[in-house]
Design a protein around this motif. Structure first.
Motif, PDB file in Angstrom:
ATOM      1  N   ALA A 196       0.831  -1.205   0.000  1.00  0.00           N
ATOM      2  CA  ALA A 196       0.000   0.000   0.000  1.00  0.00           C
ATOM      3  C   ALA A 196       0.861   1.250   0.000  1.00  0.00           C
ATOM      4  N   LYS A 197       1.936   1.240   0.800  1.00  0.00           N
ATOM      5  CA  LYS A 197       2.853   2.389   0.839  1.00  0.00           C
ATOM      6  C   LYS A 197       3.566   2.568  -0.489  1.00  0.00           C
ATOM      7  N   HIS A 234       1.076   3.958  -3.233  1.00  0.00           N
ATOM      8  CA  HIS A 234       0.621   5.330  -3.020  1.00  0.00           C
ATOM      9  C   HIS A 234       1.770   6.336  -3.134  1.00  0.00           C
ATOM     10  N   GLU A 235       2.970   5.927  -2.741  1.00  0.00           N
ATOM     11  CA  GLU A 235       4.125   6.811  -2.900  1.00  0.00           C
ATOM     12  C   GLU A 235       4.494   6.977  -4.375  1.00  0.00           C
ATOM     13  N   PRO A 284       0.299   9.110  -5.955  1.00  0.00           N
ATOM     14  CA  PRO A 284      -0.591   9.514  -4.861  1.00  0.00           C
ATOM     15  C   PRO A 284      -2.082   9.403  -5.179  1.00  0.00           C
ATOM     16  N   GLU A 285      -2.438   9.203  -6.430  1.00  0.00           N
ATOM     17  CA  GLU A 285      -3.850   9.046  -6.785  1.00  0.00           C
ATOM     18  C   GLU A 285      -4.288   7.582  -6.744  1.00  0.00           C
ATOM     19  N   LYS A 286      -3.345   6.705  -6.500  1.00  0.00           N
ATOM     20  CA  LYS A 286      -3.656   5.278  -6.463  1.00  0.00           C
ATOM     21  C   LYS A 286      -3.567   4.747  -5.034  1.00  0.00           C
ATOM     22  N   TYR A 287      -4.473   3.826  -4.734  1.00  0.00           N
ATOM     23  CA  TYR A 287      -4.538   3.221  -3.406  1.00  0.00           C
ATOM     24  C   TYR A 287      -4.657   1.704  -3.570  1.00  0.00           C
ATOM     25  N   LEU A 294      -3.514   5.687   3.592  1.00  0.00           N
ATOM     26  CA  LEU A 294      -3.171   4.726   2.544  1.00  0.00           C
ATOM     27  C   LEU A 294      -4.378   3.975   1.994  1.00  0.00           C
ATOM     28  N   ALA A 301      -8.225   4.632   0.185  1.00  0.00           N
ATOM     29  CA  ALA A 301      -9.129   5.618  -0.391  1.00  0.00           C
ATOM     30  C   ALA A 301     -10.413   5.668   0.434  1.00  0.00           C
ATOM     31  N   GLN A 356      -7.253   3.042  -9.897  1.00  0.00           N
ATOM     32  CA  GLN A 356      -7.015   3.867  -8.708  1.00  0.00           C
ATOM     33  C   GLN A 356      -7.186   3.062  -7.419  1.00  0.00           C
TER      34      GLN A 356
END
Length: 444
Positions: A185-186, A189-190, A193-196, A250, A252, A269
């Motif tokens: 997850a980290k 998203h790193e 940032p629009e994806k989870y 982390l 959405a 996403q």
């Protein structure tokens, strides 16, 4: 098939007092005491039944039943989905009349109606002999204290649905442990940032399922005595993992079963769902543009060992105590959830079966849906059904409990704070409500 579970339970207050439960003042029907011979006689003589259900397969199942038993007429009524139906059903219980003969009731809600003795015990009709036809996890959801209150229709062993296209693009390995899941997850998203890795805005059914997988037993009931402990070891085991996702932003906050949610599942996403085995049909129908992108893997575990999963969702059909023709209603229910013809119709509409014959069918296990890239996903899902928790107990007022979840635990999601504080607030609300309903409630 079970998307009704994720739509939330708004402002619902089905009251089941302990006095009502123990006095059995809800019934106005003929009671149990029939036999399997009575079923055969009733089907031969015919009559009219009313059946409340929202499942998509119900119309075709009723048509097939009426063709097989032309003397029986079944009036199919969609009285609402999930909680909406339960409100109407409970109103008929309180009034002592107006209930259908047969109704669809989700597993989490069934104990509430059983406790108030609103449901017919089907043991005398030989339903106990049907136990071997069903997966243990679902059978345990309809049998209580030596009584059989219904027959399982579907089941929801949990697995991880993941977007392989996104995983491949960002070099993410399929996580086998929850620590690996948090790390993935980290990483995702790193990188964008629009994806989870997941979406979770707070859902009572998901929470109880995750607590069950972690070995938690927050609810126990013994007669009118209820114990609620949402700080037990299993619950804390789950929150220690999930808090990392919630507090670090982390996950959405997209609400499930909305247009935005479907869109984000389709465009990558949202890259995973930890959910029940009924999900494939929903993806194929509502996220068609992602055909070929999704796959299924076992649910992550805490130690990386053999997958221990839990159930999420699923329904049974029950005969209401008010039924004026219980033998005929029992005959319809027996056909509905245990005949090959009916379960076949249910599976054709995308339902995940609870019957062992269907779960073990080579044709079912070897299906290779194009939507999932030709993966034999049913093998993964059936394996999950063999390792799902069989003993998780719900409150005798779980419908109410779920209705106030958003005001308690949901606030932790909204604020991005520890779930434990939200669970404490949920517990306080449930203790107060239980006492108001006449239960003796303790927290240890």
């Amino acid at each position: 098939m079970q998307k009704r579970l994720r739509r939330g339970l708004s402002a619902l207050a089905i009251g089941v007092t302990a006095a009502m439960a123990l006095a059995a003042c809800s019934s106005g029907g003929s009671g149990s005491g029939g036999s399997s011979d009575d079923i055969a006689t009733a089907l031969d003589e015919g009559g009219t039944l009313t059946y409340w259900s929202w499942t998509p397969s119900a119309k075709d199942q009723v048509a097939a039943f009426e063709k097989a038993y032309p003397k029986v007429k079944v009036k199919l009524v969609n009285a609402g989905t999930g909680a909406d139906q339960y409100t109407k059903l409970q109103n008929t219980v309180k009034a002592g009349s107006g209930a259908p003969d047969v109704a669809q009731v989700e597993y989490y809600a069934l104990p509430q109606f059983a406790l108030s003795e609103s449901l017919l015990d089907l043991s005398s009709y030989g339903f106990g002999d049907l136990e071997d036809k069903f997966a243990a996890s679902t059978w345990n959801s309809v049998s209580m204290d030596g009584k059989v209150y219904g027959l399982p229709q579907d089941s929801g062993p949990m697995a991880m649905f993941y977007n392989k296209k996104v995983f491949d693009e960002y070099g993410i390995e399929v996580p086998k442990t929850w620590d690996e899941y948090v790390a993935a997850a980290k990483k995702l998203h790193e990188a964008d940032p629009e994806k989870y890795l997941a979406a979770d805005s707070g859902d009572a059914g998901f929470t109880t399922s995750m607590i069950a997988q972690a070995g938690g037993t927050p609810f126990t009931t013994d007669g009118d005595k209820v114990t609620i402990n949402l700080q037990d070891e299993g619950t804390k085991k789950w929150t220690e993992t999930w808090d990392q996702l919630v507090e670090q932003g982390l996950v959405a906050k997209t609400v499930g079963w909305t247009d935005d949610w479907y869109k984000q599942l389709g465009n990558g996403q949202i890259a995973t769902m930890i959910t029940g085995a009924w999900m494939p049909g929903n993806l194929e129908a509502s996220v068609a543009d992602a055909k070929g992108d999704w796959r299924v893997a076992p649910m992550p575990t805490y130690d990386g060992g053999p997958a221990q999963t839990a159930n999420n969702g699923g329904s049974a059909q029950v005969v209401m105590e008010q039924s004026e023709n219980p033998a005929l209603a029992a005959g319809f229910l027996k056909w509905l959830n245990s005949s090959k013809e009916s379960t076949g119709i249910f599976m054709e509409s995308g339902g995940f079966p609870s019957t062992t014959a269907d779960l073990e069918s080579s044709a079912f296990l070897e299906e290779k849906p194009e939507y999932f890239g030709g993966q034999q996903i049913n093998k993964v899902l059936v394996d999950a059904s063999k390792s799902s928790d069989n003993d998780f107990a719900y409150l005798p007022y779980q419908v109410y409990a779920n209705s106030v979840y958003a005001d308690t635990v949901g606030q932790s999601y909204e604020k991005g704070t520890s779930l434990e504080s939200g669970l404490e607030a949920w517990q306080d609300a449930l203790v107060k409500y239980g006492k108001d309903q006449g239960f003796t409630v303790s927290t240890k």
